[in-house]
Design a protein around this motif. Structure first.
Motif, mmCIF file in Angstrom:
data_model
loop_
_atom_site.group_PDB
_atom_site.id
_atom_site.type_symbol
_atom_site.label_atom_id
_atom_site.label_comp_id
_atom_site.label_asym_id
_atom_site.label_seq_id
_atom_site.Cartn_x
_atom_site.Cartn_y
_atom_site.Cartn_z
ATOM 1 N N VAL A 125 -10.525 -39.931 -42.490
ATOM 2 C CA VAL A 125 -11.091 -39.730 -43.822
ATOM 3 C C VAL A 125 -11.142 -41.009 -44.577
ATOM 4 O O VAL A 125 -10.147 -41.811 -44.409
ATOM 5 N N THR A 126 -12.059 -41.430 -44.992
ATOM 6 C CA THR A 126 -12.383 -42.620 -46.080
ATOM 7 C C THR A 126 -12.315 -41.921 -47.460
ATOM 8 O O THR A 126 -13.342 -41.336 -47.797
ATOM 9 N N MET A 127 -11.427 -42.582 -48.327
ATOM 10 C CA MET A 127 -11.661 -42.108 -49.741
ATOM 11 C C MET A 127 -12.231 -43.224 -50.685
ATOM 12 O O MET A 127 -12.138 -44.362 -50.618
ATOM 13 N N VAL A 128 -13.296 -42.728 -51.594
ATOM 14 C CA VAL A 128 -13.866 -43.462 -52.193
ATOM 15 C C VAL A 128 -14.169 -43.476 -53.598
ATOM 16 O O VAL A 128 -13.780 -42.451 -54.225
ATOM 17 N N ASP A 129 -14.302 -44.290 -54.644
ATOM 18 C CA ASP A 129 -14.648 -44.172 -56.090
ATOM 19 C C ASP A 129 -15.776 -43.249 -55.938
ATOM 20 O O ASP A 129 -17.128 -44.090 -55.906
ATOM 21 N N GLY A 130 -15.947 -42.207 -56.680
ATOM 22 C CA GLY A 130 -17.330 -41.688 -56.383
ATOM 23 C C GLY A 130 -18.297 -41.596 -57.648
ATOM 24 O O GLY A 130 -19.177 -41.032 -57.706
ATOM 25 N N THR A 131 -17.521 -42.494 -58.608
ATOM 26 C CA THR A 131 -18.370 -42.941 -59.936
ATOM 27 C C THR A 131 -19.928 -43.451 -59.516
ATOM 28 O O THR A 131 -20.659 -43.459 -60.039
ATOM 29 N N ASP A 132 -19.996 -44.182 -58.171
ATOM 30 C CA ASP A 132 -21.014 -44.917 -57.818
ATOM 31 C C ASP A 132 -21.354 -44.064 -56.545
ATOM 32 O O ASP A 132 -20.741 -44.413 -55.520
ATOM 33 N N PRO A 133 -22.486 -43.646 -56.122
ATOM 34 C CA PRO A 133 -23.110 -42.916 -55.171
ATOM 35 C C PRO A 133 -23.046 -43.874 -53.996
ATOM 36 O O PRO A 133 -22.855 -43.372 -52.824
ATOM 37 N N GLU A 134 -23.352 -45.062 -54.210
ATOM 38 C CA GLU A 134 -23.623 -46.030 -53.141
ATOM 39 C C GLU A 134 -22.167 -46.120 -52.296
ATOM 40 O O GLU A 134 -22.179 -46.763 -51.133
ATOM 41 N N ASN A 135 -21.268 -45.821 -53.178
ATOM 42 C CA ASN A 135 -19.869 -46.140 -52.315
ATOM 43 C C ASN A 135 -19.716 -44.875 -51.167
ATOM 44 O O ASN A 135 -18.926 -45.053 -50.154
ATOM 45 N N TYR A 136 -20.498 -43.771 -51.473
ATOM 46 C CA TYR A 136 -20.533 -42.783 -50.423
ATOM 47 C C TYR A 136 -21.354 -43.453 -49.260
ATOM 48 O O TYR A 136 -20.862 -43.446 -48.007
#
Length: 385
Positions: A125-136
């Protein structure tokens, strides 16, 4: 489909139970077949049959039909708790060797599932800052199977651009799951934005009375039936019929409760946002919130949760503020008739830091009390800061 029809009529075949206005609690574990052929048909398609309450129960089925319709989904399956629904939904999408991209800071037990449980079985699992879709997008690997969202996020209520993340997932042949508990199906419908599976903790707004637990997954009929045949029937985290009956009762007043909660919350937030002893209010429907426009786009209305950062560096003063409140209960959940607080300071001990959140953060939930009554209480408690 009309909202009033969903809440008051859908799934309720009253002629089958003596035209009772309230559906019965079918408190049975077993259902009989008339013939061997009937039993064979039930066994061959248990996902759509009433054979055994560990699978389907008519009272639970009424609830599932209503929540599916509220979410604009083809089908739904109910569980005994919200995390049971979250876990089954996630497990249904991955196998050993797969990879998940998840928003950072999800609900505590979702985070535990992602970072403690799944790695034991070879799921990364990789956790990302979801405020920017590009992080996904940037976190996707060759073995990524699932993009997980919780919008708004727990405690600090960051949003993800749901449609954008869903589009990225489709580009990379990944599935998407979102926890929609914060918004309720009244205020946000992620399936219409391209999400595959929507989960709810029914313990919260859907129940609405702080007296029952439950969870639900909504999605395409094929996907839900596959979860039924695998994760649901194998792990057995069923919703009892009496609990389903209580959740149906909660649904009757869901729109009215959400409207009242939203209006009261705006008044309380307005008071706190201008108070000199409050450093910051975390609430997506404040015009000053960096994602205010996205909140207006995705959510039909605000709900009852927000957090405040108290203007103090003394944990004792935070505790004094919380202890001084007279009309807010201190509890972990939310979504009922009563207003609540959850102080992050409770996660701090003399032995060291236990939370990644600051100790002066306090999460509020606004219930059905008069907002002036609550504001007066907060004002006297803020004198401790």
């Amino acid at each position: 489909m009309e909202l009033s029809y969903i809440l008051n009529e859908l799934g309720e075949d009253r002629e089958l139970y003596f035209n009772a206005v309230a559906p019965p609690i079918l408190q049975t574990s077993n259902f009989a077949a008339s013939t061997v052929a009937d039993l064979r048909r039930m066994l061959q398609n248990e996902a759509e049959a009433h054979l055994y309450t560990r699978g389907n129960n008519p009272t639970v089925t009424i609830l599932e039909k209503k929540i599916a319709a509220l979410e604009g989904a083809e089908h739904a399956i109910a569980f005994g708790s919200g995390i049971a629904a979250v876990s089954a939904a996630i497990l249904s999408q991955v196998s050993a060797g797969d990879h998940i991209v998840s928003v950072k800071k999800p609900y505590f037990w979702t985070n535990a599932l992602m970072n403690k449980f799944l790695p034991r079985f070879g799921v990364e699992v990789t956790m990302v800052d979801g405020t920017d879709p590009e992080n996904y997008r940037n976190a996707i690997k060759h073995n990524t199977r699932l993009l997980y969202m919780e919008s708004p996020n727990s405690y600090t209520f960051e949003l993800q651009d749901i449609a954008a993340v869903a589009a990225i997932a489709k580009e990379h042949n990944c599935s998407t799951i979102i926890d929609n508990s914060f918004a309720s199906p009244i205020n946000q419908n992620p399936i219409a934005m391209g999400v595959d599976l929507v989960v709810h903790s029914c313990t919260k707004y859907i129940g609405g009375h702080s007296d029952v637990m439950g969870g639900v997954i909504c999605g395409r009929r094929e996907s839900i039936n596959r979860i039924f045949e695998r994760e649901f029937m194998t792990l057995g985290a069923i919703l009892p019929p009496q609990d389903a009956w209580l959740l149906i009762r909660g649904l009757r007043t869901l729109p009215l409760r959400m409207e009242r909660i939203a209006a009261s919350t705006r008044q309380v937030v307005s008071f706190l946002d201008s108070h000199p002893k409050v450093e910051k209010v975390y609430f997506p429907f404040l015009p000053s919130h960096p994602q205010y426009k996205l909140a207006q786009k995705q959510l039909r209305n605000n709900t009852g949760q927000f957090s405040v950062l108290l203007k103090t560096d003394d944990i004792k003063r935070v505790e004094a503020f919380c202890d001084k409140l007279q009309h807010f209960l201190m509890a972990a959940s939310w979504g009922g008739h009563e207003s609540l607080i959850y102080p992050i300071a409770a996660s701090y001990t003399e032995g060291g830091l236990k939370s990644s959140l600051p100790f002066n953060l306090v999460r509020f939930y606004i219930g059905l009390e008069d907002p002036e009554y609550l504001i007066k209480d907060i004002a006297q408690a803020l004198e401790q800061i």
